[in-house]
Design an enzyme around this catalytic site. Sequence first.
Site, PDB file in Angstrom:
ATOM      1  N   HIS A   1       4.075 -11.310  11.290  1.00 35.20           N
ATOM      2  CA  HIS A   1       4.868 -10.287  10.613  1.00 35.20           C
ATOM      3  C   HIS A   1       5.416 -10.817   9.283  1.00 35.20           C
ATOM      4  CE1 HIS A   1       8.048  -6.874  11.314  1.00 35.20           C
ATOM      5  NE2 HIS A   1       7.389  -6.735  10.180  1.00 35.20           N
TER       6      HIS A   1
ATOM      7  N   THR B   1       0.805  -1.220   0.000  1.00 32.11           N
ATOM      8  CA  THR B   1       0.000   0.000   0.000  1.00 32.11           C
ATOM      9  C   THR B   1       0.839   1.272   0.000  1.00 32.11           C
ATOM     10  OG1 THR B   1      -0.106   0.147   2.420  1.00 32.11           O
ATOM     11  CG2 THR B   1      -1.815  -1.180   1.313  1.00 32.11           C
TER      12      THR B   1
ATOM     13  N   CYS C   1      -2.853   3.074   8.101  1.00 33.49           N
ATOM     14  CA  CYS C   1      -3.347   2.689   6.775  1.00 33.49           C
ATOM     15  C   CYS C   1      -4.607   1.860   6.977  1.00 33.49           C
ATOM     16  CB  CYS C   1      -2.269   1.895   6.038  1.00 33.49           C
ATOM     17  SG  CYS C   1      -2.840   0.854   4.671  1.00 33.49           S
TER      18      CYS C   1
ATOM     19  N   SER D   1       5.998 -13.204  15.336  1.00 34.70           N
ATOM     20  CA  SER D   1       6.943 -13.098  14.225  1.00 34.70           C
ATOM     21  C   SER D   1       6.392 -13.751  12.959  1.00 34.70           C
ATOM     22  CB  SER D   1       8.272 -13.756  14.613  1.00 34.70           C
ATOM     23  OG  SER D   1       8.882 -13.056  15.675  1.00 34.70           O
TER      24      SER D   1
ATOM     25  N   CYS E   1      -4.255  -1.829   5.872  1.00 34.13           N
ATOM     26  CA  CYS E   1      -3.329  -2.544   6.760  1.00 34.13           C
ATOM     27  C   CYS E   1      -3.972  -2.768   8.126  1.00 34.13           C
ATOM     28  CB  CYS E   1      -2.035  -1.755   6.930  1.00 34.13           C
ATOM     29  SG  CYS E   1      -1.253  -1.241   5.384  1.00 34.13           S
TER      30      CYS E   1
END
Length: 536
Positions: free
Chosen positions: A255, A181, A389, A252, A392
């Site tokens: 991510h 994005t 965002c 993690s 997001c």
Amino acid sequence: MRHTHLQRACLALVFSPLGIEATSFLSDTLIRKGQVQNVLEHQPAKESFCQHAVRPQAGPIETTMCDYETIESVNSELYRNLHEVVHTPFFRYFQVDLYRDCPFWQENGFCMNRECGITTVDESEIPEKWRAASLSKIDLPPPDQRIQLPGCYYRDSDYCFLDDMTEGDYVDLSQIPERYTGYSGPSAHRVWKSIYEENCFGLSELNLMTGQSPSLVTLPDTMSDVLREDTAAEDESTGACLEKRVYYKIVSGLHASISTHICREYLNQTTGEMSPNLECFVTRVASHPERLQYIYFNTVLLLRAVARIGPYLSAYDYCSLATPTPHDHSDNPEGDDTLNKLSNVITIAEHVGKFDESVLFRGENANVLKQEFKNHFRNVSRIMDCVGCDKCRLWGKVQTTGLATALKILFEMDEKALNPHSNTKLLQRSEVVALVNTLHRFSESLEAVEDFRKMWKETGDFDSRRLINEAERAPRHGEPTRHDTLSHRPEFINRLQFQLQYLIEVCKKRTMGCLGVFLQMWERLGEVVSPNRNEL
């Protein structure tokens, strides 16, 4: 936000590699010769194992009872079925509050890219039984069973904050892909930094995460074997525990999965189209194999949750109609179609979701540790309100809710609670939708890895060496770079126009927040037009 040695150690802990089985294609966990090739030149297995067999290029997924090859062998089928499921009406529509204020800091990092925006769905397009007014009557627990905050709440069994459905918009998740994005730089970095630093269990994991894990030549007979290995390691050097390890893997892995989606649909600055970016994937994931390992781990964890709650999902009402039409010859035609697609996913989950949750949160301090685990993950779900965002933030909230739902299924529900006949309101609709969509996200990440492997095969030796050299010089996962700021310039006018449209929408919904958004836009404009000299 205060930065301590403990916080920095914890951040390093999460980013540090975790050693695994030497025969696995994910064995190298430092930037060194052959590491990227091990990930991208690996040939996925075509047969399903999840057995105790020693095979070349095989390796168990640490702290699970399954291996990489088994997940590889079923993922294409899993992804195909999940892709069909998440496009059914029940799993497409999701209600979310995207305008809740960040509870930790004043967020000034609104995304200037048009890709950050999302299109909402009018409530009239949502089947009546799924609307907030109807769901609040059946889904919301009584006030005395939930901890209420502005716009959200949690129950004692919840691992995240849930929207209270009195506010928020409806979105069609199938029409909002998770992809690049343009949201990056200090604002995005602060979100991930906060997730890692502010949820630290302590220094006891430092040696655990930087040292080699117990060598597992074959898959363990039970998770208790894994626990005994970890306990032995604790006594010798680390003082860490399996539960904390699981927590860091989950965060993690989330991510890494998000990074994979960003790289798979990355904005090509030359053509203006979205396309796979191999350099992005090599830098963010392939050069750090432990990140790919965590994607596998989360996939197994989610599959285990789906398998455990399979009877409940099979008995769930997926019908989008309040009452059948006169032409319907079944009680639940659309629900039957959704269930048929979901049944294939449940079958796969029962076959490969090999994770024994019963060995966690045991012992003298189990309740204290579980509460700390919950608090940390709830905190992660709240940090998602700080993402600047919209797209997001949406997928961050969906996936933290999905993972939190899986954790609740594994660690808070006994067999009696899972009985679909005696407990028909075990999960809210939003939790069911989030759980399945989150599993779809991780399965799609593994599918994307195969696409990048094909691209790698077509890459010449010179470009391959260049990609590896670039990865070695790149900052750590999540750190801002010069490119983050400079990349905003080519489409500055278009983004300014988009942001003005965004300002108008916010002003219509929240008059008090209008001035704040304008000031944030002005500050962001100054950063783009007159960047600091050290960023050039």
